[in-house]
Structures are given as C-alpha cells and as structure tokens.
Scaffold this motif. Structure first.
Motif, PDB file in Angstrom:
ATOM      1  N   GLY A 202      18.934  51.371  -3.856  1.00 46.83           N
ATOM      2  CA  GLY A 202      19.287  51.772  -2.468  1.00 46.83           C
ATOM      3  C   GLY A 202      19.666  53.470  -1.973  1.00 46.83           C
ATOM      4  O   GLY A 202      19.813  53.803  -1.020  1.00 46.83           O
ATOM      5  N   LEU A 203      19.709  54.149  -3.187  1.00 47.32           N
ATOM      6  CA  LEU A 203      20.056  55.496  -3.130  1.00 47.32           C
ATOM      7  C   LEU A 203      19.146  56.364  -3.624  1.00 47.32           C
ATOM      8  O   LEU A 203      18.719  56.424  -4.795  1.00 47.32           O
ATOM      9  N   ARG A 204      18.586  57.212  -2.638  1.00 41.47           N
ATOM     10  CA  ARG A 204      17.440  58.248  -3.171  1.00 41.47           C
ATOM     11  C   ARG A 204      17.931  59.697  -3.283  1.00 41.47           C
ATOM     12  O   ARG A 204      18.738  60.173  -2.310  1.00 41.47           O
ATOM     13  N   PRO A 205      17.832  60.154  -4.097  1.00 43.39           N
ATOM     14  CA  PRO A 205      18.295  61.629  -4.484  1.00 43.39           C
ATOM     15  C   PRO A 205      17.905  62.552  -3.379  1.00 43.39           C
ATOM     16  O   PRO A 205      16.274  62.862  -3.506  1.00 43.39           O
ATOM     17  N   VAL A 206      18.534  63.176  -2.382  1.00 45.20           N
ATOM     18  CA  VAL A 206      17.864  63.908  -1.306  1.00 45.20           C
ATOM     19  C   VAL A 206      17.262  65.208  -1.976  1.00 45.20           C
ATOM     20  O   VAL A 206      16.188  65.642  -1.543  1.00 45.20           O
ATOM     21  N   GLY A 207      17.619  65.816  -3.037  1.00 46.22           N
ATOM     22  CA  GLY A 207      17.160  67.218  -3.558  1.00 46.22           C
ATOM     23  C   GLY A 207      16.132  66.812  -4.491  1.00 46.22           C
ATOM     24  O   GLY A 207      15.625  67.969  -4.860  1.00 46.22           O
ATOM     25  N   ALA A 208      15.826  65.770  -4.787  1.00 49.59           N
ATOM     26  CA  ALA A 208      14.698  65.560  -5.892  1.00 49.59           C
ATOM     27  C   ALA A 208      13.135  65.121  -5.358  1.00 49.59           C
ATOM     28  O   ALA A 208      13.328  64.170  -4.288  1.00 49.59           O
ATOM     29  N   GLN A 209      12.209  65.764  -5.789  1.00 43.79           N
ATOM     30  CA  GLN A 209      10.862  65.557  -5.261  1.00 43.79           C
ATOM     31  C   GLN A 209      10.203  64.567  -6.567  1.00 43.79           C
ATOM     32  O   GLN A 209      10.065  65.448  -7.657  1.00 43.79           O
ATOM     33  N   PRO A 210       9.526  63.609  -6.264  1.00 41.01           N
ATOM     34  CA  PRO A 210       8.925  62.848  -7.520  1.00 41.01           C
ATOM     35  C   PRO A 210       7.714  63.782  -7.673  1.00 41.01           C
ATOM     36  O   PRO A 210       7.111  64.614  -6.860  1.00 41.01           O
ATOM     37  N   ARG A 211       7.291  63.735  -8.968  1.00 49.43           N
ATOM     38  CA  ARG A 211       6.227  64.646  -9.321  1.00 49.43           C
ATOM     39  C   ARG A 211       4.652  64.002  -9.408  1.00 49.43           C
ATOM     40  O   ARG A 211       3.687  64.742  -9.588  1.00 49.43           O
ATOM     41  N   SER A 212       4.695  62.884  -8.799  1.00 58.32           N
ATOM     42  CA  SER A 212       3.304  62.277  -8.617  1.00 58.32           C
ATOM     43  C   SER A 212       3.601  61.156  -7.524  1.00 58.32           C
ATOM     44  O   SER A 212       4.598  60.983  -7.084  1.00 58.32           O
ATOM     45  N   ALA A 213       2.337  60.619  -7.155  1.00 54.41           N
ATOM     46  CA  ALA A 213       2.521  59.518  -6.239  1.00 54.41           C
ATOM     47  C   ALA A 213       3.004  58.095  -6.944  1.00 54.41           C
ATOM     48  O   ALA A 213       3.369  57.334  -6.092  1.00 54.41           O
ATOM     49  N   SER A 214       3.164  58.087  -8.309  1.00 47.78           N
ATOM     50  CA  SER A 214       3.703  56.757  -8.938  1.00 47.78           C
ATOM     51  C   SER A 214       5.199  57.142  -8.973  1.00 47.78           C
ATOM     52  O   SER A 214       5.707  58.286  -8.507  1.00 47.78           O
ATOM     53  N   SER A 215       5.911  55.950  -9.413  1.00 50.61           N
ATOM     54  CA  SER A 215       7.456  56.122  -9.229  1.00 50.61           C
ATOM     55  C   SER A 215       7.899  57.194 -10.093  1.00 50.61           C
ATOM     56  O   SER A 215       7.518  57.443 -11.563  1.00 50.61           O
ATOM     57  N   PRO A 216       9.075  57.908  -9.758  1.00 47.68           N
ATOM     58  CA  PRO A 216       9.602  58.752 -10.604  1.00 47.68           C
ATOM     59  C   PRO A 216      10.559  58.321 -11.385  1.00 47.68           C
ATOM     60  O   PRO A 216      11.205  58.782 -12.635  1.00 47.68           O
ATOM     61  N   LEU A 217      10.785  57.074 -11.413  1.00 46.58           N
ATOM     62  CA  LEU A 217      11.646  56.113 -12.501  1.00 46.58           C
ATOM     63  C   LEU A 217      10.814  55.571 -13.392  1.00 46.58           C
ATOM     64  O   LEU A 217      10.019  54.839 -13.210  1.00 46.58           O
TER      65      LEU A 217
END
Ligand code: GTQ
Ligand code: FE2
Length: 347
Positions: A202-217
């Motif tokens: 439930g916690l999205r890092p506000v300063g981080a942008q995923p590098r693709s359309a798939s999951s950054p996890l």
C-alpha cells in the motif's frame, strides 16, 4: 456461357489469383473465421520427475555461456510442430544452473519471469540489482532489462522460466542484445533494492519512477503469497468456496505485474475444486504443493509438486485438490484484455 465455359473461366480466374498472390475469402472463410477458437495447441502435461533429471543431465553435458546464453529447455506443445512453445503465445522452460555457474547478462524485448518450485542459491541480477531466488518466489525480468543469473552455492538449482517469446515472434517485435560480461556483481543481499523501494504493502515511493510499463518490483516472496492465500480461506473471501487466488500486480498501477503475461497463485482446500470454466487465451499451470487432478479439455491429469500442464484457448478447465493444492498459473490474459478479445464462460 455454357457451364463448361464457366468452369474453364473459373479455373483460369483461380490460376490468375494464384499467380497474382491473391486468395478469395469464400474458399477459406470457414477456416479463417471460425464460430469459436480452434486452437492448434492441445492440452499437455510435463512431469517434474521427467523434467528435472533431463535438466540435470544437460547440466553435466552442456556448458552455459555466451551464445547459447541459458541452459533452458523448453516445454513443447506436441501439436505445435516446429516451434518449442507450450502454447501459441507462451514459452515455458526448465532452467538449470550448476554450482558456481553464471548465465551471462543480456537483454531482450521479450518479457520473462522465473518461478521457483524447489531449491535456492541463485541470484538473478536485474539491471544491477541482485535478487535472491527461493522456493515459492516469483521473480520478474520485464522487457529490455539486463539480467544474468549466478549460482553462488555448491549445489545446483532449477526453476521454471515463462516468457512471451512466441507472441513477440508472431508480432515481429524481437530485439536482443548481449550485456557486459559481468553485470559486475556477485552481491548476495538478503533484500534487493527494488524490494526495499517498492515492496511495502500500500505504499508507493513518491520520488521513484518505474523504468517500464511492467512492475518495478522484481520479487514477490512466498511468505507474502502464502499469507494472502491463507487469509482468504480463513476469512471466507475466496473466488469460490475453498478456492483462494491472488494475482501478482504492478504496485505502480494495480494492473498485471507484467504487460503480456498474467501471473497468479491458487490454493484449493483439500477436496475442493475450481469452477469449471473456459477462457479465450492460453495458460500454463505448475503445481507448487499438494496433489490433485486437472481436467483440461478432454484430458485428465493426476498432478503433484512441480508438474506443469498447458491449457489451450477455450478449453474447459477444472482443477481439483486431493491434499491442499497450491498451483502457480501464468497466461496471456492481459493481451486479450488490452485488445478487447477476452471472453470467459462457465462450462
Ligand atoms: O533466463 O534470460 O528460458 O533469455 C529463455 C530465454 C530464459 C533467461 C529462457 C531467456 C532466459
Ligand atoms: Fe533472458
């Protein structure tokens, strides 16, 4: 014209179509536009007790390195001749890495995941971030991310790979590139950077942008999957009575973890079964724990830990548990949903 003259003219017309590289719809309409899907793929079963020893033999005889890239052995649907594909859209393979071996870095437009049915000791390095692979974990390698695998232990490890190789091939969208000889790390951190950043419920890092359309996890750990399934059963908040299921999602969007492949874990209480349904699109299942039966189309398979089976598009499916059954499922559902082609039916 007399009927013989018409026949002659028609024969000439078809010959001229042929010479001009043209095909009339009316001669092939029934094959081109069927009332419902007629998949070439058939239901298929691969037993872990067959796959693992063969992978082990490959481990003794076939080195892993540049060029071949991976000691991965594909599960081939017997009805798709010539192509090593489990279904028309999905690649499934067993990959085997011996003690201290490294599978070198590369990247490709194909999307990949790893699912671990047993063992540990390999770290998959994704874009410089070392991700431990352990029993029950799902590890992601989205499109165009550099990745290498290294076994840091004195024992071998095997797991399954799922990729969209057949889909990307059909779409003429394949790109591949070698990476540096070593992504430069033999790090073995307990927790990868991507998990530290994105792996808090439930916690999205506000300063981080995923590098693709798939999951950054890049890692979904068994302890979380297991707890989520157990809670559904305890709370009677299941798909159908006795059938719990979770979908692995992209924490940045809530959608599927991967753009082209759906990944899910299912748990059936002892003596329970899934609803009998059919869906447009194909899937591959792997039993993670327990025993049961899969009814796929006109086939029935007795299945146990590690066994995999392929479900063709529109084939009825029902899975039954003897003991409590945990099963990993991956499918091409996101593709059909994105294109407005998804359908499902109770059977
Ligand atoms: O581990 O990078 O099964 O690139 C097929 C292609 C695994 C991998 C496969 C791959 C990989
Ligand atoms: Fe790869």
């Amino acid at each position: 014209m007399t009927s013989t003259a018409v026949d002659q003219e028609l024969a000439r017309l078809y010959a001229d179509f042929e010479a001009a590289h043209m095909t009339p719809l009316w001669t092939q309409r029934e094959d081109l536009m069927t009332e419902s899907p007629r998949p070439k793929a058939v239901p298929a079963l691969w037993r872990w007790s067959t796959l693992y020893p063969l992978a082990e033999r490959a481990g003794e005889l076939v080195p892993v390195g540049r060029g071949g890239e991976r000691r991965a052995i594909a599960l081939r649907n017997p009805a798709i001749p010539g192509d090593p594909y489990a279904t028309p859209t999905l690649w499934a393979a067993i990959q085997y890495l011996g003690p201290r071996e490294v599978a070198p870095s590369h990247r490709h437009s194909q999307t990949a995941f790893r699912f671990v049915v047993e063992g540990e000791g390999v770290w998959t390095n994704v874009e410089g971030d070392a991700v431990a692979m352990r029993r029950g974990d799902l590890l992601l390698t989205p499109s165009w991310h550099f990745h290498e695998h290294h076994n840091t232990t004195d024992h071998p490890m095997a797991w399954i790979d799922g990729l969209d190789i057949p889909l990307v091939s059909k779409l003429d969208a394949g790109f591949f590139e070698f990476g540096p000889d070593r992504l430069g790390t033999t790090e073995t951190p307990a927790r990868s950077r991507n998990e530290r950043l994105w792996g808090h419920p439930g916690l999205r890092p506000v300063g981080a942008q995923p590098r693709s359309a798939s999951s950054p996890l890049a890692a979904y750990r068994w302890e979380h999957t297991d707890a989520a399934l157990a809670a559904q059963l305890e709370l009677d908040a299941t798909v159908t009575p006795g059938h719990a299921a979770v979908r692995f999602t992209n924490p940045a969007t809530g959608g599927d973890a991967l753009t082209t492949i759906r990944t899910e874990m299912h748990r059936l209480r002892s003596g329970h079964a899934t609803a009998a349904t059919r869906v447009v699109g194909s899937a591959v299942w792997q039993v993670f724990a327990g025993t049961g039966r899969a009814h796929v189309g006109d086939q029935t398979y007795e299945v146990a830990t590690g066994d995999l089976f392929a479900v063709p598009s529109w084939a009825p499916l029902r899975v039954e548990a003897d003991d409590q059954l945990d099963a990993f499922r991956f499918s091409d559902d996101p593709v059909y949903e994105a294109l407005g082609l998804a359908r499902r039916e109770d059977v």
